[in-house]
Enzyme design. Structure first.
Site, PDB file in Angstrom:
ATOM      1  N   ASP A  72     -15.387   4.648 -41.056  1.00 42.88           N
ATOM      2  CA  ASP A  72     -14.779   3.320 -41.196  1.00 42.88           C
ATOM      3  C   ASP A  72     -15.614   2.408 -42.084  1.00 42.88           C
ATOM      4  O   ASP A  72     -15.085   1.704 -42.948  1.00 42.88           O
ATOM      5  CB  ASP A  72     -14.623   2.656 -39.819  1.00 42.88           C
ATOM      6  N   GLU A 103     -18.329   2.859 -36.888  1.00 41.11           N
ATOM      7  CA  GLU A 103     -16.911   2.923 -36.592  1.00 41.11           C
ATOM      8  C   GLU A 103     -16.487   1.558 -36.050  1.00 41.11           C
ATOM      9  O   GLU A 103     -17.259   0.894 -35.348  1.00 41.11           O
ATOM     10  CB  GLU A 103     -16.617   4.020 -35.580  1.00 41.11           C
ATOM     11  N   LYS A 105     -13.545  -0.346 -33.859  1.00 43.76           N
ATOM     12  CA  LYS A 105     -12.433  -0.166 -32.929  1.00 43.76           C
ATOM     13  C   LYS A 105     -12.158  -1.478 -32.208  1.00 43.76           C
ATOM     14  O   LYS A 105     -12.938  -2.423 -32.278  1.00 43.76           O
ATOM     15  CB  LYS A 105     -12.751   0.935 -31.914  1.00 43.76           C
TER      16      LYS A 105
END
Length: 239
Positions: A72, A103, A105
């Protein structure tokens, strides 16, 4: 007008928190929510990291032709890194140029931690070249490649309390190439791995700002990326 440093720092955090919250409320599909969260964090890092760094969604490649999983957020060097490939909106960067991977999220959970750990390991497993460094008075020894930082950034936590034992227990489950070094739960606080491998968790009303400052401090400690052996990549021209 009266300037206030605390107000400025609070404003930085609120901007990130509000954009993450909006992304969660507006984007209906889980994939769209994830993409929106990723965009918010990339925007913040692009705005506030020093110019020598870039933050992009990317895949990392090494001179042996191995590739990482898609990441990401890759924080990489653009001052000394000689090339970056662009392919259909995704960048491919050489392993030597990478400082950190994250990452992004909506919620931190055990599953998302495992997911981020696997992504980190896929980057850390790559080969990195390092050449002697010419300078004005001679040649310095090749730099030992620095540890690549890794983490997971979210808006919220799937646990109660949000930053309690469940968080640290899951972070400690896998170490080595899978270890997550630092991260942010924007609604609650930050976490960071120390030199002993333990995690320090900090509740914070300005979590996004605290995360940004800790990341910059750790990037400063890594200094400069190693000198890439561009001929090792050029060898693939004959493949």
């Amino acid at each position: 007008m009266t300037w206030s440093l605390p107000a400025l720092l609070q404003g930085l955090h609120k901007g990130i928190h509000n954009r993450l919250h909006t992304a969660r409320e507006v984007a209906g599909h889980p994939v769209l929510k994830g993409d929106a969260a990723e965009t918010v964090w990339l925007s913040m890092l692009g705005d506030y990291l020093p110019e020598r760094y870039r933050a992009r969604r990317a895949v990392v490649v090494d001179s042996n032709g191995a590739f990482s999983q898609q990441i990401d957020i890759v924080v990489f060097d653009r001052q000394y890194s000689p090339f970056v490939f662009h392919q259909d909106g995704l960048e491919v960067v050489p392993a030597e140029s990478v400082y950190a991977v994250f990452e992004a999220k909506q919620v931190i959970t055990a599953e998302e931690i495992t997911y981020a750990q696997d992504k980190a390991a896929s980057v850390r497993a790559l080969h990195r070249t390092s050449l002697p460094i010419p300078h004005a008075t001679g040649v310095a020894d090749p730099k030992v490649p620095h540890p690549i930082l890794a983490g997971l950034v979210t808006l919220d936590s799937g646990w109660k309390p949000p930053l309690g034992d469940s968080l640290t227990k899951n972070l400690l489950t896998r170490q080595g190439e899978h270890a997550l070094d630092l991260g942010c739960v924007a609604a609650h606080g930050t976490y960071a791995r120390n030199c002993d491998g333990d995690y320090q968790v900090e509740e914070s009303a300005m979590a996004a700002t605290a995360f940004l400052f800790e990341l910059i401090a750790r990037l400063q400690a890594l200094a400069t990326v190693p000198m890439i052996d561009i001929r090792a990549y050029a060898a693939w021209l004959k493949a």
